[in-house]
Motif scaffolding. Structure first.
Motif, PDB file in Angstrom:
ATOM      1  N   SER A   9     -10.534 -19.195 -23.375  1.00  0.00           N
ATOM      2  CA  SER A   9     -10.353 -17.808 -23.508  1.00  0.00           C
ATOM      3  C   SER A   9     -10.526 -17.374 -25.125  1.00  0.00           C
ATOM      4  O   SER A   9     -10.649 -18.302 -26.078  1.00  0.00           O
ATOM      5  N   THR A  10     -10.635 -15.936 -25.398  1.00  0.00           N
ATOM      6  CA  THR A  10     -11.230 -15.945 -27.415  1.00  0.00           C
ATOM      7  C   THR A  10     -10.068 -16.096 -27.594  1.00  0.00           C
ATOM      8  O   THR A  10      -9.492 -15.603 -28.717  1.00  0.00           O
ATOM      9  N   PHE A  11      -8.559 -15.408 -26.648  1.00  0.00           N
ATOM     10  CA  PHE A  11      -7.582 -15.379 -27.382  1.00  0.00           C
ATOM     11  C   PHE A  11      -6.352 -15.440 -26.365  1.00  0.00           C
ATOM     12  O   PHE A  11      -6.687 -14.787 -24.777  1.00  0.00           O
ATOM     13  N   GLU A  12      -5.629 -16.219 -26.414  1.00  0.00           N
ATOM     14  CA  GLU A  12      -4.215 -16.594 -25.895  1.00  0.00           C
ATOM     15  C   GLU A  12      -3.226 -16.275 -26.321  1.00  0.00           C
ATOM     16  O   GLU A  12      -3.604 -17.851 -27.032  1.00  0.00           O
ATOM     17  N   GLY A  13      -2.168 -16.087 -25.512  1.00  0.00           N
ATOM     18  CA  GLY A  13      -0.476 -17.068 -26.106  1.00  0.00           C
ATOM     19  C   GLY A  13      -0.561 -18.280 -26.219  1.00  0.00           C
ATOM     20  O   GLY A  13      -1.601 -19.154 -24.669  1.00  0.00           O
ATOM     21  N   LEU A  14       0.783 -18.598 -25.868  1.00  0.00           N
ATOM     22  CA  LEU A  14       1.069 -20.134 -25.072  1.00  0.00           C
ATOM     23  C   LEU A  14       1.143 -19.386 -23.043  1.00  0.00           C
ATOM     24  O   LEU A  14       1.681 -18.857 -22.681  1.00  0.00           O
ATOM     25  N   SER A  15       0.046 -20.379 -22.814  1.00  0.00           N
ATOM     26  CA  SER A  15      -0.256 -20.800 -22.036  1.00  0.00           C
ATOM     27  C   SER A  15       0.741 -21.295 -20.269  1.00  0.00           C
ATOM     28  O   SER A  15       0.546 -22.632 -20.605  1.00  0.00           O
ATOM     29  N   LEU A  16       1.517 -20.738 -19.254  1.00  0.00           N
ATOM     30  CA  LEU A  16       2.039 -22.000 -18.643  1.00  0.00           C
ATOM     31  C   LEU A  16       0.995 -22.140 -17.604  1.00  0.00           C
ATOM     32  O   LEU A  16       1.132 -23.290 -16.963  1.00  0.00           O
ATOM     33  N   ALA A  17      -0.216 -21.549 -17.125  1.00  0.00           N
ATOM     34  CA  ALA A  17      -1.514 -22.092 -15.919  1.00  0.00           C
ATOM     35  C   ALA A  17      -1.773 -23.224 -16.879  1.00  0.00           C
ATOM     36  O   ALA A  17      -1.950 -24.523 -16.560  1.00  0.00           O
ATOM     37  N   ALA A  18      -1.830 -23.296 -18.605  1.00  0.00           N
ATOM     38  CA  ALA A  18      -2.401 -24.114 -19.239  1.00  0.00           C
ATOM     39  C   ALA A  18      -1.423 -26.003 -19.020  1.00  0.00           C
ATOM     40  O   ALA A  18      -1.416 -26.836 -19.083  1.00  0.00           O
ATOM     41  N   ILE A  19      -0.140 -25.379 -19.772  1.00  0.00           N
ATOM     42  CA  ILE A  19       0.882 -26.124 -19.062  1.00  0.00           C
ATOM     43  C   ILE A  19       0.550 -26.734 -17.819  1.00  0.00           C
ATOM     44  O   ILE A  19       1.125 -28.033 -17.636  1.00  0.00           O
ATOM     45  N   GLU A  20       1.065 -26.037 -16.671  1.00  0.00           N
ATOM     46  CA  GLU A  20       0.852 -26.997 -15.358  1.00  0.00           C
ATOM     47  C   GLU A  20       0.210 -27.715 -15.097  1.00  0.00           C
ATOM     48  O   GLU A  20      -0.004 -28.512 -14.200  1.00  0.00           O
ATOM     49  N   ASP A  35      -2.908 -20.895 -27.908  1.00  0.00           N
ATOM     50  CA  ASP A  35      -2.293 -21.381 -29.485  1.00  0.00           C
ATOM     51  C   ASP A  35      -1.873 -23.308 -29.405  1.00  0.00           C
ATOM     52  O   ASP A  35      -1.632 -23.498 -28.242  1.00  0.00           O
ATOM     53  N   ILE A  36      -1.614 -23.828 -30.228  1.00  0.00           N
ATOM     54  CA  ILE A  36      -1.820 -25.335 -30.033  1.00  0.00           C
ATOM     55  C   ILE A  36      -0.237 -25.638 -29.361  1.00  0.00           C
ATOM     56  O   ILE A  36      -0.474 -26.608 -29.400  1.00  0.00           O
ATOM     57  N   SER A  37       0.698 -24.702 -29.586  1.00  0.00           N
ATOM     58  CA  SER A  37       2.225 -25.558 -29.008  1.00  0.00           C
ATOM     59  C   SER A  37       1.579 -25.001 -27.760  1.00  0.00           C
ATOM     60  O   SER A  37       2.826 -26.066 -26.602  1.00  0.00           O
TER      61      SER A  37
END
Length: 74
Positions: A9-20, A35-37
């Motif tokens: 992504s060129t911009f993404e907030g906190l992604s739930l898919a990434a956490i999953e 976002d590093i979080s």
């Protein structure tokens, strides 16, 4: 079944898919614009959006799933 979870992504907030994806233990490669979080385990890398670096990251990494349950809980 997948070997990697890629999020260029060129911009993404906190992604739930990434956490999953991290919770599943799959190797995750995220854009450095995310976002590093989003990092909740050791199975993810943040890489700048350069096709050569993304190819190297996938070709040169070890394909294995990791149990991330304790990392995610912490």
């Amino acid at each position: 079944m997948a070997d990697y979870y890629l999020m260029p992504s060129t911009f993404e907030g906190l992604s739930l898919a990434a956490i999953e994806a991290q919770a599943s233990g799959i190797n995750c490669i995220f854009s450095d614009k995310i976002d590093i979080s989003t990092k909740v385990s050791s199975v993810c890398k943040f890489i700048e959006l350069d096709i050569n670096k993304w190819c190297d990251a996938t070709i040169n990494s070890k394909l294995e799933r990791k149990n991330t349950k304790e990392e995610i809980k912490n």
